[in-house]
Design a protein around this motif. Sequence first.
Motif, short mmCIF file in Angstrom:
data_model
loop_
_atom_site.label_atom_id
_atom_site.label_comp_id
_atom_site.label_asym_id
_atom_site.label_seq_id
_atom_site.Cartn_x
_atom_site.Cartn_y
_atom_site.Cartn_z
N GLU A 77 -3.69 14.23 6.96
CA GLU A 77 -4.31 13.74 5.88
C GLU A 77 -4.68 12.52 6.09
O GLU A 77 -4.00 12.22 7.34
CB GLU A 77 -2.92 13.54 4.74
N THR A 78 -5.34 12.29 5.19
CA THR A 78 -6.31 10.77 5.61
C THR A 78 -5.40 9.50 4.80
O THR A 78 -5.19 9.77 3.25
CB THR A 78 -7.58 10.30 5.09
N PRO A 79 -4.78 8.47 5.73
CA PRO A 79 -4.43 7.82 5.68
C PRO A 79 -5.32 6.45 5.15
O PRO A 79 -6.54 6.38 5.20
CB PRO A 79 -3.55 7.18 6.58
N ARG A 112 7.72 7.36 4.25
CA ARG A 112 7.65 5.77 4.77
C ARG A 112 8.40 5.74 6.24
O ARG A 112 8.75 4.28 5.69
CB ARG A 112 8.39 4.81 2.97
N ARG A 113 8.08 6.53 6.92
CA ARG A 113 8.35 6.26 8.16
C ARG A 113 7.66 6.02 8.76
O ARG A 113 6.39 6.55 9.34
CB ARG A 113 9.58 7.29 8.81
N HIS A 114 8.31 4.91 10.25
CA HIS A 114 7.12 4.16 11.18
C HIS A 114 7.48 5.60 12.78
O HIS A 114 8.52 5.58 12.51
CB HIS A 114 7.15 3.06 11.83
N ILE A 115 6.65 6.06 12.34
CA ILE A 115 6.53 7.59 13.63
C ILE A 115 5.94 7.62 15.23
O ILE A 115 5.96 8.49 15.84
CB ILE A 115 5.98 8.77 12.84
N GLY A 116 5.24 6.42 15.18
CA GLY A 116 5.16 5.87 16.08
C GLY A 116 3.44 5.35 16.38
O GLY A 116 2.72 4.71 15.93
N GLY A 117 2.49 5.12 17.27
CA GLY A 117 1.52 4.86 17.49
C GLY A 117 0.41 4.92 18.73
O GLY A 117 0.94 5.87 19.80
N TYR A 176 0.81 -1.44 0.40
CA TYR A 176 0.40 -0.28 -0.25
C TYR A 176 0.87 1.16 0.15
O TYR A 176 2.26 1.50 0.28
CB TYR A 176 -0.77 -0.17 1.01
N GLU A 177 0.55 2.04 -0.47
CA GLU A 177 1.18 4.01 -0.52
C GLU A 177 0.34 4.46 0.81
O GLU A 177 -0.41 4.42 1.34
CB GLU A 177 0.46 4.29 -1.87
N PRO A 178 1.83 5.09 1.04
CA PRO A 178 2.37 5.73 2.80
C PRO A 178 0.94 6.63 2.26
O PRO A 178 0.54 7.49 1.12
CB PRO A 178 3.15 5.74 2.99
N PRO A 179 0.46 7.61 3.33
CA PRO A 179 0.10 7.26 4.79
C PRO A 179 -0.24 6.09 5.03
O PRO A 179 -1.77 5.97 4.63
CB PRO A 179 0.16 8.95 5.67
N ILE A 180 -0.50 5.39 5.84
CA ILE A 180 -0.85 3.74 6.38
C ILE A 180 -0.72 4.05 7.90
O ILE A 180 0.00 3.86 8.59
CB ILE A 180 0.22 3.02 6.17
N VAL A 181 -2.43 3.80 8.41
CA VAL A 181 -2.65 2.80 9.30
C VAL A 181 -2.52 1.78 10.36
O VAL A 181 -3.34 1.63 9.42
CB VAL A 181 -3.77 3.82 10.07
N ILE A 182 -2.31 1.00 10.35
CA ILE A 182 -2.14 -0.78 10.93
C ILE A 182 -2.76 -0.57 12.22
O ILE A 182 -1.80 -0.61 13.39
CB ILE A 182 -0.37 -0.91 10.67
N ILE A 183 -4.41 -1.95 12.02
CA ILE A 183 -4.67 -1.79 13.55
C ILE A 183 -4.43 -3.11 13.71
O ILE A 183 -4.77 -4.20 12.55
CB ILE A 183 -5.56 -1.01 13.45
#
Length: 260
Positions: free
Chosen positions: A213-215, A143-148, A121-128
Amino acid sequence: MVLAIDIGNTNVVIGCFQEKEILFVERVSTNQNATPLELAVSIKTILEIYRIQTEEIEGSIISSVVPSINNSMRKAIEKIASCPVLVVGPGIRTGLQIAIDNPAQLGSDRVADAVAALHEYEPPIVIIDMGTATTFSVIDARRRHIGGVIAPGVGISLNALTEKTAQLPKISFEPPKKCIGSNTVACMKSGILYGAAGCIDGLLDRITEELGETPTYLATGGLSESIIPHCRHKILTDPLLLLKGLQLIYEKNMGKETEK
């Protein structure tokens, strides 16, 4: 064939993939006291069910959030297959940019999830990821994992509700017919399922606001298929996300990297 194992707090997920095809996925309960022999018997039994010979296993990769089991699992695999065993952690190449305060604190399961998500998938992405805990991993447009976010899992919440009350029974995860329950069990089902869905929706709103922005919203984990349909956001589900990530990490470290 490559054996992929995800050791979680509640379950150990065991899968096997050949090139791009995942051949099977099975779950066994996590037992921190299991010996290497006991683990080896469990793995070998699963392979036999799917008519896979141990000689066909050319490699293995482990993701674990239960470090006390890692050594026993490695020994178990070595008992049944003569193959290299990779453990996701320091020294393993993942290609993931981790932009948090202490990158070493990011669980290997969340690393594998992110690697697979960025591949598809193209970022931004939120993975649950809905397991023992419900985790949100945020990948920004760079494409950076910035936290969660880490929240109590649905199972933990339900267990706490029934164990800490005298009159509330254990219930299944079947959805209620309506939100306003007319009996105890219906009220509990509504609270657990719609409560979890509402929590996810609310956190996604806050995360999206911070991102600006909407991920893409992407869910995985054992309970995602029970809860995500009740969310109001459009959330994609991929129950095999973590295993796909382990496959990509294995290929990257064994010189068989797959192009996107």
